[in-house]
Scaffold this active site. Structure first.
Site, PDB file in Angstrom:
ATOM      1  N   SER A 121       0.828  -1.198   0.000  1.00 26.79           N
ATOM      2  CA  SER A 121       0.000   0.000   0.000  1.00 26.79           C
ATOM      3  C   SER A 121       0.860   1.245   0.000  1.00 26.79           C
ATOM      4  CB  SER A 121      -0.905   0.021   1.229  1.00 26.79           C
ATOM      5  OG  SER A 121      -0.403  -0.758   2.248  1.00 26.79           O
ATOM      6  N   HIS A 142      -3.421  -3.432  -5.606  1.00 23.90           N
ATOM      7  CA  HIS A 142      -3.658  -3.266  -4.175  1.00 23.90           C
ATOM      8  C   HIS A 142      -5.118  -3.542  -3.803  1.00 23.90           C
ATOM      9  CE1 HIS A 142      -4.021  -0.399  -0.535  1.00 23.90           C
ATOM     10  NE2 HIS A 142      -3.574  -1.564  -0.127  1.00 23.90           N
ATOM     11  N   GLU A 154      -6.688  -1.075  -6.444  1.00 25.82           N
ATOM     12  CA  GLU A 154      -5.920   0.029  -7.037  1.00 25.82           C
ATOM     13  C   GLU A 154      -4.834  -0.564  -7.936  1.00 25.82           C
ATOM     14  OE1 GLU A 154      -5.879   3.681  -3.884  1.00 25.82           O
ATOM     15  OE2 GLU A 154      -4.776   1.910  -3.259  1.00 25.82           O
ATOM     16  N   ASN A 193      -5.159   5.043   0.684  1.00 26.74           N
ATOM     17  CA  ASN A 193      -4.445   5.217   1.949  1.00 26.74           C
ATOM     18  C   ASN A 193      -3.937   6.639   2.142  1.00 26.74           C
ATOM     19  OD1 ASN A 193      -4.801   2.758   3.213  1.00 26.74           O
ATOM     20  ND2 ASN A 193      -3.143   1.804   2.077  1.00 26.74           N
TER      21      ASN A 193
HETATM   22  C1  LIG Z   1      -4.614  -0.955   4.754  1.00 31.55           C
HETATM   23  C2  LIG Z   1      -4.786  -1.519   3.352  1.00 31.55           C
HETATM   24  O1  LIG Z   1      -3.691  -1.161   2.570  1.00 31.55           O
HETATM   25  C3  LIG Z   1      -6.023  -1.050   2.681  1.00 31.55           C
HETATM   26  C4  LIG Z   1      -7.236  -1.443   3.416  1.00 31.55           C
HETATM   27  O2  LIG Z   1      -7.585  -2.600   3.449  1.00 31.55           O
HETATM   28  S1  LIG Z   1      -8.037  -0.218   4.209  1.00 31.55           S
HETATM   29  C5  LIG Z   1      -9.382  -1.045   4.988  1.00 31.55           C
HETATM   30  C6  LIG Z   1     -10.576  -1.016   4.125  1.00 31.55           C
HETATM   31  N1  LIG Z   1     -11.638  -1.717   4.794  1.00 31.55           N
HETATM   32  C7  LIG Z   1     -12.667  -1.075   5.348  1.00 31.55           C
HETATM   33  O3  LIG Z   1     -12.761   0.140   5.312  1.00 31.55           O
HETATM   34  C8  LIG Z   1     -13.669  -1.973   6.017  1.00 31.55           C
HETATM   35  C9  LIG Z   1     -14.852  -1.199   6.507  1.00 31.55           C
HETATM   36  N2  LIG Z   1     -15.811  -2.106   7.139  1.00 31.55           N
HETATM   37  C10 LIG Z   1     -16.687  -2.844   6.427  1.00 31.55           C
HETATM   38  O4  LIG Z   1     -16.746  -2.804   5.221  1.00 31.55           O
HETATM   39  C11 LIG Z   1     -17.634  -3.698   7.241  1.00 31.55           C
HETATM   40  O5  LIG Z   1     -17.667  -3.230   8.555  1.00 31.55           O
HETATM   41  C12 LIG Z   1     -17.240  -5.209   7.232  1.00 31.55           C
HETATM   42  C13 LIG Z   1     -17.390  -5.791   5.823  1.00 31.55           C
HETATM   43  C14 LIG Z   1     -15.809  -5.452   7.718  1.00 31.55           C
HETATM   44  C15 LIG Z   1     -18.159  -5.953   8.192  1.00 31.55           C
HETATM   45  O6  LIG Z   1     -19.477  -5.660   7.812  1.00 31.55           O
HETATM   46  P1  LIG Z   1     -20.695  -5.774   8.833  1.00 31.55           P
HETATM   47  O7  LIG Z   1     -21.924  -5.499   8.042  1.00 31.55           O
HETATM   48  O8  LIG Z   1     -20.393  -4.996  10.043  1.00 31.55           O
HETATM   49  O9  LIG Z   1     -20.602  -7.241   9.346  1.00 31.55           O
HETATM   50  P2  LIG Z   1     -21.158  -8.558   8.751  1.00 31.55           P
HETATM   51  O10 LIG Z   1     -22.649  -8.519   8.698  1.00 31.55           O
HETATM   52  O11 LIG Z   1     -20.480  -9.597   9.581  1.00 31.55           O
HETATM   53  O12 LIG Z   1     -20.560  -8.635   7.270  1.00 31.55           O
HETATM   54  C16 LIG Z   1     -21.208  -8.157   6.110  1.00 31.55           C
HETATM   55  C17 LIG Z   1     -20.965  -9.141   4.987  1.00 31.55           C
HETATM   56  O13 LIG Z   1     -19.561  -9.253   4.714  1.00 31.55           O
HETATM   57  C18 LIG Z   1     -19.139 -10.617   4.919  1.00 31.55           C
HETATM   58  N3  LIG Z   1     -17.843 -10.579   5.599  1.00 31.55           N
HETATM   59  C19 LIG Z   1     -17.481  -9.766   6.605  1.00 31.55           C
HETATM   60  N4  LIG Z   1     -16.189  -9.978   6.936  1.00 31.55           N
HETATM   61  C20 LIG Z   1     -15.752 -10.953   6.110  1.00 31.55           C
HETATM   62  C21 LIG Z   1     -14.510 -11.617   5.938  1.00 31.55           C
HETATM   63  N5  LIG Z   1     -13.459 -11.321   6.693  1.00 31.55           N
HETATM   64  N6  LIG Z   1     -14.405 -12.544   4.981  1.00 31.55           N
HETATM   65  C22 LIG Z   1     -15.456 -12.867   4.206  1.00 31.55           C
HETATM   66  N7  LIG Z   1     -16.662 -12.271   4.307  1.00 31.55           N
HETATM   67  C23 LIG Z   1     -16.797 -11.338   5.260  1.00 31.55           C
HETATM   68  C24 LIG Z   1     -20.172 -11.249   5.806  1.00 31.55           C
HETATM   69  O14 LIG Z   1     -20.263 -12.652   5.573  1.00 31.55           O
HETATM   70  C25 LIG Z   1     -21.428 -10.548   5.364  1.00 31.55           C
HETATM   71  O15 LIG Z   1     -21.885 -11.151   4.188  1.00 31.55           O
HETATM   72  P3  LIG Z   1     -23.480 -11.354   3.948  1.00 31.55           P
HETATM   73  O16 LIG Z   1     -24.035  -9.963   3.838  1.00 31.55           O
HETATM   74  O17 LIG Z   1     -23.539 -12.130   2.699  1.00 31.55           O
HETATM   75  O18 LIG Z   1     -23.950 -12.101   5.163  1.00 31.55           O
END
Ligand SMILES: C[C@H](O)CC(=O)SCCNC(=O)CCNC(=O)[C@H](O)C(C)(C)COP(=O)(O)OP(=O)(O)OC[C@H]1O[C@@H](n2cnc3c(N)ncnc32)[C@H](O)[C@@H]1OP(=O)(O)O
Length: 287
Positions: A121, A142, A154, A193
């Site tokens: 990233s 990414h 990305e 990021n």
């Molecule tokens: C740092 C790096 O360089 C870059 C990055 O990655 S930055 C980080 C970017 N990520 C974010 O911003 C994440 C923001 N958060 C989210 O999108 C949500 O909170 C989340 C998807 C993590 C959880 O969602 P939430 O609705 O609270 O929980 P939950 O109901 O358990 O999950 C929603 C769906 O995603 C699925 N899911 C959640 N986490 C999962 C995982 N780790 N693996 C597979 N599926 C997953 C669930 O099965 C569910 O699917 P469904 O609707 O078919 O049942």
């Protein structure tokens, strides 16, 4: 349709196991290289849990889950990547470790057209390209965590990445992995990021200064701005060590105070409080 069928993933932490999973679900033949049996077992557990979620929510049949698992093979020998067409590096966010991986890949991958992608990233793609004898085939690809859920990838060409590599990587990500693509210049943090990390660091500074509690900061952004999770819980999800490493690379690149990791983040990483994966970060995840 993309011609890529054989994928290699180097490293199977949070991101690598997610990339292996989406590749296998897309019908590709996947080899994952890890350092030892313990890391392999942890990754297999993560992939199985994630696929089980898919089955439970009715998005994946049991047959498709089993077929996806069959398509992923783990090894500790990077020499098995000789026939890979597309390799994604997803090891720790550390320049030396990553450049060593690219040098090794350049030696073992025999396909003259293979694409060497990095899920970094914040480390310059140019430096990774220069660790190989074929920088025109090295590109940033990414993904976002959780990889099976988030649609974005990305695409980051370096100054020397060839147009054919960029087109082929984009086509593969869109058509085979079914992700949406945005493009960025090769600058630490790329698009997402560069915007996200200063926000996460600001929330840590806010907590550190006693301005508000962790719950109130997170609830503020969830309930007041409809974010799916607050910034401290998101830092816990990304991993405090990864957040620190990204912030340091961005600070190195731009020398802007807004990218400088606050002392609270540094101390928590020293203490092994790495977020969700270690059971405790700004919040507790003890089972
Ligand atoms: C740092 C790096 O360089 C870059 C990055 O990655 S930055 C980080 C970017 N990520 C974010 O911003 C994440 C923001 N958060 C989210 O999108 C949500 O909170 C989340 C998807 C993590 C959880 O969602 P939430 O609705 O609270 O929980 P939950 O109901 O358990 O999950 C929603 C769906 O995603 C699925 N899911 C959640 N986490 C999962 C995982 N780790 N693996 C597979 N599926 C997953 C669930 O099965 C569910 O699917 P469904 O609707 O078919 O049942």
């Amino acid at each position: 349709m993309s011609d890529i069928q054989r994928v290699g993933v180097v490293g199977s932490g949070l991101m690598g196991s997610g990339i292996a999973e989406v590749s296998a679900r897309a019908g590709l033949d996947v080899i994952v290289v890890e350092v030892n049996a313990a890391a392999t077992e942890a990754a297999q557990g993560r992939i199985a849990t994630s696929l089980a979620r898919g089955v439970k929510s009715g998005k994946l049949s049991e047959e498709d889950r089993d077929a996806a698992l069959q398509r992923i093979r783990f090894t500790t020998d990077i020499g098995e990547f000789a026939d890979r067409q597309f390799v994604v590096e997803a090891v720790a966010e550390n320049e030396q470790i990553k450049t060593d991986v690219f040098t090794a890949l350049d030696k073992v991958v025999k396909d003259d057209d293979a694409i060497f992608a990095s899920n970094t990233s914040s480390i310059p793609i140019m430096k990774l390209g220069m660790a190989t004898g074929r920088p025109e085939q090295v590109i940033g690809v990414h993904f976002f965590n959780p990889v099976p859920v988030l649609k974005l990838v990305e695409i980051v060409p370096s100054l020397l990445t060839g147009a054919a590599t960029q087109d082929r990587a984009e086509q593969f990500v869109r058509e085979t992995l079914h992700k949406e693509v945005i493009r960025s210049q090769d600058r630490a943090g790329f698009v997402v990021n560069a915007l996200l990390i200063p926000y996460l660091l600001s929330s840590i500074r806010m907590l550190e200064s006693g301005f508000a509690s962790a719950d109130d900061i997170d609830n503020g952004m969830v309930l007041g701005c409809a974010h799916p999770m607050g910034p401290l819980r998101l830092t816990d999800l990304i991993g405090l060590d990864t957040t620190k490493a990204i912030a340091e690379s961005m600070y190195d690149e731009f020398k802007e105070p807004l990218y400088s990791p606050p002392p609270l983040l540094l101390r928590m990483v020293d203490a092994g409080l790495l977020g969700k994966k270690s059971g405790r970060g700004f919040h507790n995840y003890a089972k």
